[in-house]
Scaffold this motif. Structure first.
Motif, PDB file in Angstrom:
ATOM      1  N   ALA A 245       8.522  -5.089  -1.863  1.00  0.00           N
ATOM      2  CA  ALA A 245       7.069  -5.267  -1.895  1.00  0.00           C
ATOM      3  C   ALA A 245       6.530  -5.564  -0.498  1.00  0.00           C
ATOM      4  N   VAL A 246       7.255  -6.419   0.249  1.00  0.00           N
ATOM      5  CA  VAL A 246       6.834  -6.737   1.619  1.00  0.00           C
ATOM      6  C   VAL A 246       6.873  -5.479   2.494  1.00  0.00           C
ATOM      7  N   GLY A 247       7.949  -4.671   2.336  1.00  0.00           N
ATOM      8  CA  GLY A 247       8.044  -3.430   3.109  1.00  0.00           C
ATOM      9  C   GLY A 247       6.894  -2.486   2.818  1.00  0.00           C
ATOM     10  N   LEU A 248       6.584  -2.314   1.539  1.00  0.00           N
ATOM     11  CA  LEU A 248       5.461  -1.452   1.156  1.00  0.00           C
ATOM     12  C   LEU A 248       4.140  -2.002   1.654  1.00  0.00           C
ATOM     13  N   ALA A 249       3.980  -3.330   1.619  1.00  0.00           N
ATOM     14  CA  ALA A 249       2.746  -3.953   2.090  1.00  0.00           C
ATOM     15  C   ALA A 249       2.553  -3.702   3.578  1.00  0.00           C
ATOM     16  N   GLY A 250       3.654  -3.752   4.343  1.00  0.00           N
ATOM     17  CA  GLY A 250       3.556  -3.479   5.773  1.00  0.00           C
ATOM     18  C   GLY A 250       3.076  -2.072   6.058  1.00  0.00           C
ATOM     19  N   LEU A 251       3.618  -1.103   5.341  1.00  0.00           N
ATOM     20  CA  LEU A 251       3.185   0.285   5.518  1.00  0.00           C
ATOM     21  C   LEU A 251       1.743   0.469   5.057  1.00  0.00           C
ATOM     22  N   LEU A 252       1.352  -0.244   4.002  1.00  0.00           N
ATOM     23  CA  LEU A 252      -0.022  -0.157   3.518  1.00  0.00           C
ATOM     24  C   LEU A 252      -1.000  -0.696   4.563  1.00  0.00           C
ATOM     25  N   VAL A 253      -0.615  -1.772   5.234  1.00  0.00           N
ATOM     26  CA  VAL A 253      -1.466  -2.335   6.293  1.00  0.00           C
ATOM     27  C   VAL A 253      -1.653  -1.313   7.421  1.00  0.00           C
ATOM     28  N   ILE A 254      -0.588  -0.638   7.783  1.00  0.00           N
ATOM     29  CA  ILE A 254      -0.671   0.376   8.839  1.00  0.00           C
ATOM     30  C   ILE A 254      -1.592   1.511   8.418  1.00  0.00           C
ATOM     31  N   LEU A 255      -1.486   1.950   7.157  1.00  0.00           N
ATOM     32  CA  LEU A 255      -2.357   3.007   6.655  1.00  0.00           C
ATOM     33  C   LEU A 255      -3.819   2.559   6.664  1.00  0.00           C
ATOM     34  N   ILE A 256      -4.075   1.345   6.191  1.00  0.00           N
ATOM     35  CA  ILE A 256      -5.443   0.831   6.154  1.00  0.00           C
ATOM     36  C   ILE A 256      -6.004   0.704   7.572  1.00  0.00           C
ATOM     37  N   ALA A 257      -5.178   0.265   8.522  1.00  0.00           N
ATOM     38  CA  ALA A 257      -5.624   0.141   9.917  1.00  0.00           C
ATOM     39  C   ALA A 257      -6.054   1.491  10.478  1.00  0.00           C
ATOM     40  N   ASN A 258      -5.313   2.549  10.150  1.00  0.00           N
ATOM     41  CA  ASN A 258      -5.673   3.886  10.626  1.00  0.00           C
ATOM     42  C   ASN A 258      -6.967   4.373   9.980  1.00  0.00           C
ATOM     43  N   LEU A 259      -7.118   4.131   8.689  1.00  0.00           N
ATOM     44  CA  LEU A 259      -8.347   4.528   8.008  1.00  0.00           C
ATOM     45  C   LEU A 259      -9.544   3.757   8.562  1.00  0.00           C
ATOM     46  N   ALA A 260      -9.353   2.470   8.838  1.00  0.00           N
ATOM     47  CA  ALA A 260     -10.434   1.657   9.390  1.00  0.00           C
ATOM     48  C   ALA A 260     -10.798   2.110  10.795  1.00  0.00           C
ATOM     49  N   ALA A 261      -9.792   2.488  11.588  1.00  0.00           N
ATOM     50  CA  ALA A 261     -10.053   2.957  12.954  1.00  0.00           C
ATOM     51  C   ALA A 261     -10.887   4.232  12.930  1.00  0.00           C
ATOM     52  N   HIS A 262     -10.551   5.145  12.027  1.00  0.00           N
ATOM     53  CA  HIS A 262     -11.319   6.388  11.914  1.00  0.00           C
ATOM     54  C   HIS A 262     -12.730   6.104  11.426  1.00  0.00           C
TER      55      HIS A 262
END
Length: 495
Positions: A245-262
């Motif tokens: 769950a922690v591993g998936l959460a880390g990848l989710l944070v990275i995805l959200i950061a990219n979406l927020a940057a765009h």
């Protein structure tokens, strides 16, 4: 007992993923601004090593480099489309985070016994790595090397990425800096010139991408639940749902950061500029303001072709001057000066005259070597007698960008500002000759600016007037230049 995964390795691992994704996407944005790769710094059309466009640059009509900028898809590039300004902001901010993360990682690696996980201590690692590769090719999983959490082939790959590939990316990035290039022309020559360094930088991006893909594949092959449990919980064995769950959460944070940057760049590019620019502006200012240009290329190095960026002004007054070969041209000097001036080219020549053969560096990535002749800006400024309140020099051009670049939505005549201490640096000049001839119209006749430690868009062409001010925020939209106002560029561009 083999080496485990302490918390700082877990944290830097995820930070590296985040920063590398941002670096890769913003780097693609920068590369698409000039999709040509050359083996020398002349950037002569038709002599590319390779390019990402099927179109050919015509030699029988005037063309500018902006005409060849690609429309990058937002899913691939950051921020996407033709957003090199915001792309550079993201690139430099991510670079600073990535380098800082890397330094912390290396220091902690060396002060603990964790260095053994990456640094081979015996030449036996090479035959062991070959044996591991053979095992993979037989669709089997090789055992870990003694005392390590992974096999010899993986150790060599990690060592190469951390201690060879990452430093090479930093070194080739520095070789594209106009400030470094101007102060130490020998440095980019270590790589074969700026354009070869640019190509190596691109191949480095491909190498990092390949590493991430293979690394991800190995995690899948070795078992995602087991690998994530080991990464998150260290030497724990088996499968822990919380670790997954922690591993998936880390990848989710990275995805959200990219979406927020765009989303930030698309919905509020001005806010993105204001939030992202200050950290890298400080870095670039501290770098470029202290590095003075010392370029002295031989005439044999002058480029056979020199790109331009921006079409000549369709201004009636300018066209009338051009028809008279600029007879009657007067440069107006106003603002914080003891007495406003109106100077002809002959007046400027009497103030001072020098020639220099230097390398031009455009923000899009192209370069070219030419001889420029004119008056050193330091002598010119001394002649103008600015008042003590003057802190910036504003260069106004004839070029009405609403006519020459309407697709940007920008209005007003082109202008740029220079800090006074940068304006008086060596090899900064007002030029009216190029390669021993009167300055051609496409390159800025009758008068243009040369600032050899900055990128090309700062070097205003077709100069109409110069103004000394105490604060640039009252000029245009107040960001220090037309491209800063409408293309979200940085005001300081020594990198």
């Amino acid at each position: 007992m083999g080496l485990g995964f302490p918390l700082w390795i877990v944290a830097t691992h995820y930070l590296n993923i985040l920063f590398l994704v941002f670096l890769a996407r913003s780097g693609i944005q920068i590369l698409t601004a000039f999709p040509f790769f050359y083996k020398n710094d002349h950037c002569e059309p038709g002599k590319e090593m390779f390019k990402f466009t099927r179109r050919k640059v015509p030699r029988d009509r005037l063309t500018q480099s902006l005409d060849w900028e690609l429309d990058a898809p937002p899913w691939l590039a950051l921020p996407g489309h033709k957003g090199i300004g915001i792309g550079r902001h993201w690139h430099f901010l991510a670079m600073m985070g990535w380098v800082l993360t890397g330094l912390v990682y290396i220091v902690l690696l060396l002060v603990t016994d964790q260095w053994r996980r990456l640094v081979p201590t015996t030449w036996e690692v090479f035959p062991q790595a070959l044996q591991a590769a053979t095992t993979y090719l037989h669709f089997q999983i090789p055992p870990p090397a003694p005392g390590l959490p992974f096999n010899a082939l993986q150790q060599l790959a990690y060592f190469t990425v951390v201690f060879l590939l990452a430093p090479l990316q930093i070194a080739t990035g520095a070789a594209m800096s106009p400030a470094i290039m101007a102060r130490a022309p020998w440095y980019p020559s270590l790589f074969g010139g700026k354009q070869v360094a640019r190509t190596l930088h691109f191949f480095g991006l491909l190498a990092f991408t390949a590493f991430v893909l293979v690394h991800t594949l190995m995690v899948v092959v070795h078992g995602i639940p087991e690998e994530w449990t080991r990464i998150v919980l260290g030497p724990a064995t088996g499968v822990n749902p919380a670790a997954v769950a922690v591993g998936l959460a880390g990848l989710l944070v990275i995805l959200i950061a990219n979406l927020a940057a765009h989303a930030l760049a698309k919905r509020s590019p001005r806010l993105a500029q204001q939030l992202l620019a200050p950290p890298s502006d400080v870095l670039q200012r501290e770098l470029s303001y202290h590095l003075h240009s010392r370029q002295h290329y031989p005439r044999s190095d002058i480029s056979p072709y020199h790109w331009i960026n921006g079409y000549p002004p369709p201004d009636q007054d300018y066209e009338e001057l051009a028809k008279r070969q600029f007879e009657g041209y007067r440069l107006l000097i106003t603002g914080r000066v003891e007495t406003p001036l109106s100077l002809s080219l002959a007046d400027l020549r009497r103030i001072g005259y020098e020639s220099q053969i230097v390398k031009h560096n455009c923000i899009q990535g192209w370069s070219g070597i030419a001889e420029w002749s004119g008056v050193p800006l330091a002598k010119f400024i001394e002649h103008c007698h600015p008042t003590p309140e003057a802190r910036y020099v504003v260069f106004h051009g004839f070029d009405d960008k609403a006519k020459t670049q309407p697709e940007t939505g920008g209005v007003g005549r082109f202008y740029e500002t220079l800090d006074l201490r940068l304006a008086v640096s060596p090899q900064t000049m007002l030029a009216w000759e190029m390669n021993g001839e009167p300055l051609p119209i496409p390159h800025g006749a009758p008068l243009r600016l040369r600032v050899e430690t900055q990128l090309g868009f700062k070097m205003v062409k077709w100069i109409q007037s110069i103004e000394f001010v105490d604060d640039f925020r009252s000029i245009g939209l107040g960001h220090g230049g037309w491209r800063e106002d409408y293309a979200m560029h940085s005001r300081v561009v020594g990198i």
